[in-house]
Design an enzyme around this catalytic site. Structure first.
Site, PDB file in Angstrom:
ATOM      1  N   CYS A  66      13.995  -9.383  23.540  1.00  0.00           N
ATOM      2  CA  CYS A  66      13.306  -9.778  22.300  1.00  0.00           C
ATOM      3  C   CYS A  66      14.278  -9.971  21.145  1.00  0.00           C
ATOM      4  CB  CYS A  66      12.250  -8.731  21.934  1.00  0.00           C
ATOM      5  SG  CYS A  66      11.404  -9.080  20.383  1.00  0.00           S
ATOM      6  N   ARG A  69      13.367  -7.998  17.122  1.00  0.00           N
ATOM      7  CA  ARG A  69      13.294  -6.546  17.037  1.00  0.00           C
ATOM      8  C   ARG A  69      13.601  -5.934  15.678  1.00  0.00           C
ATOM      9  NH1 ARG A  69      16.964  -4.633  21.781  1.00  0.00           N
ATOM     10  NH2 ARG A  69      17.647  -6.799  21.958  1.00  0.00           N
ATOM     11  N   TRP A 231       4.762 -12.482  16.102  1.00  0.00           N
ATOM     12  CA  TRP A 231       4.429 -13.882  15.826  1.00  0.00           C
ATOM     13  C   TRP A 231       5.376 -14.733  16.661  1.00  0.00           C
ATOM     14  CZ3 TRP A 231       5.761 -10.518  11.714  1.00  0.00           C
ATOM     15  CH2 TRP A 231       7.126 -10.483  11.408  1.00  0.00           C
ATOM     16  N   GLU A 236       9.536 -21.194  21.381  1.00  0.00           N
ATOM     17  CA  GLU A 236       8.712 -20.760  22.521  1.00  0.00           C
ATOM     18  C   GLU A 236       7.650 -21.804  22.828  1.00  0.00           C
ATOM     19  OE1 GLU A 236       7.901 -16.659  20.561  1.00  0.00           O
ATOM     20  OE2 GLU A 236       7.828 -16.322  22.729  1.00  0.00           O
TER      21      GLU A 236
HETATM   22  N1  ARG Z   1       6.923 -16.971  25.255  1.00  0.00           N
HETATM   23  C1  ARG Z   1       5.540 -16.572  25.262  1.00  0.00           C
HETATM   24  C2  ARG Z   1       4.667 -17.778  24.905  1.00  0.00           C
HETATM   25  O1  ARG Z   1       5.179 -18.819  24.610  1.00  0.00           O
HETATM   26  C3  ARG Z   1       5.251 -15.436  24.308  1.00  0.00           C
HETATM   27  C4  ARG Z   1       6.128 -14.217  24.455  1.00  0.00           C
HETATM   28  C5  ARG Z   1       6.087 -13.275  23.261  1.00  0.00           C
HETATM   29  N2  ARG Z   1       6.555 -13.948  22.072  1.00  0.00           N
HETATM   30  C6  ARG Z   1       6.596 -13.409  20.857  1.00  0.00           C
HETATM   31  N3  ARG Z   1       7.010 -14.155  19.870  1.00  0.00           N
HETATM   32  N4  ARG Z   1       6.212 -12.169  20.624  1.00  0.00           N
HETATM   33  O2  ARG Z   1       3.468 -17.707  24.858  1.00  0.00           O
END
Ligand code: ARG
Length: 355
Positions: A66, A69, A231, A236
């Site tokens: 992560c 953090r 968030w 991602e």
């Molecule tokens: N990578 C995942 C997604 O695209 C989420 C993982 C957790 N991500 C976060 N920013 N807490 O759905």
């Protein structure tokens, strides 16, 4: 787990947590005695709210994959260990979604259920269904297996690329139940671009990623149902969920909208489309007032986290392959240094799927 082993883990955790919380050494001695007694007589022990809450935060701090953090200590911890009926579990999950979403100003949140009592089947509380179809899948290909399962339980989607899956959980080995997630409970963001017309993509994504299939381990106790969220970091969504060929695979469509020359790899049309798709994600979330962080800012925040940990005389551990962002990794400091991927407890672990 044998008592011996659990006692060892419990004591290591209690010592570290009480130290970090600057609690009275006498209290630590008494608590250790009580916990040892409780494990020896019942085989396990019950965390106080303070232990549970700090343990969940430590687990985030120890999550080597992560990049977010820096904010570990701001986690909101809901204790749902008393929930043991369908109604109570459903209520706790809706409560999580509502308070974490917070009308867009996302709050990092975890809801912890009683170990061995509840098991959540969803990978994330909010996710889009995926349907096998001739040629390409409809929706999120990553959800195909789970979607099949919930359809076998009697759920029916609308068959759009963005059907929100129901909540699915089971209580104490009973049959799983599914609960529809009404769209008014699920904040979503339509993706558009500050310059290009992205409407032909019909792309949208949900506001809050709530991982619900990992096991939270604190001091020898496994919380198998402990959904948590932060968030999003823009990449991602923009560089993985929308871009992976095994996911929504939107890069070719973006290239078309941008009228790029796709006749040669060397025009870098994929890279150019990828950047604009990621701009669109950040732009759209900002415009809707939904918390999101770009990867440059996230890396800066992670740098601050590393400094904080050194100051606190703790090892900084990390999984480099996950920490580097999938877009322009070498523009961040993370790319240029090694990280030790040592797994500490408390932590969040993958666990076997219940289906
Ligand atoms: N990578 C995942 C997604 O695209 C989420 C993982 C957790 N991500 C976060 N920013 N807490 O759905």
């Amino acid at each position: 787990m044998e008592n011996e082993k659990r006692i060892k883990k419990a004591i290591t955790f209690l010592e570290q947590a009480f130290y970090e919380l600057e609690k009275d050494p006498d209290k630590l001695q008494r608590r250790k005695r009580d916990v040892i007694h409780e494990i020896n007589t019942t085989g396990t022990y019950t965390h106080t709210y303070e232990e549970l809450s700090h343990g969940a935060k430590m687990a985030w701090r120890n999550s080597n994959k992560c990049i977010g953090r820096l904010f570990w200590n701001t986690l909101t911890v809901f204790d749902a260990r008393i929930a043991d009926t369908e109604e109570e579990v459903t209520e706790a999950l809706f409560h999580h979604i509502r308070t974490a979403t917070n009308a867009g100003k996302i709050r990092p949140t975890i809801t912890i259920f009683k170990p061995e009592k509840v098991r959540i089947w969803n990978h994330q509380l909010i996710r889009f269904a995926g349907y096998e179809a001739e040629g390409d899948a409809i929706g999120d290909p990553d959800s195909v297996a789970f979607t099949k399962q919930v359809m076998e339980l009697g759920w029916k989607g609308e068959g759009t690329p963005f059907d929100v899956l129901p909540l699915v959980f089971q209580i104490e080995g009973n049959d799983p139940v599914w609960i529809d997630l009404p769209s008014k409970e699920v904040l979503q963001v339509t993706i558009d671009h500050p310059e290009y017309d992205f409407t032909p993509l019909h792309a949208k994504w949900y506001a809050v990623p709530i991982i619900s299939d990992m096991c939270l381990e604190i001091g020898g106790v496994d919380y198998k149902a402990a959904p948590f969220n932060g968030w999003y970091m823009g990449t991602e969504i923009g560089a993985r969920n929308f871009a992976d060929t095994e996911r929504y695979n939107l890069i070719p469509e973006v290239a078309k909208i941008m009228d790029l020359d796709i006749s040669s790899n060397a025009t870098l049309w994929k890279d150019r489309a990828l950047v604009e798709l990621n701009r669109a994600v950040l732009y759209s979330y900002h415009k809707e007032g939904v918390s999101i962080v770009d990867h440059h800012t996230a890396a800066k925040q992670f740098h601050k986290f590393e400094q904080n940990e050194v100051k606190a005389e703790r090892d900084v551990t990390g999984n480099w392959t996950w920490l580097i962002p999938p877009v322009s990794p070498a523009t961040t400091h993370i790319f240029h240094k090694p990280y030790r991927d040592k797994i500490s407890s408390p932590n969040y672990f993958y666990q076997e799927k219940p289906y």
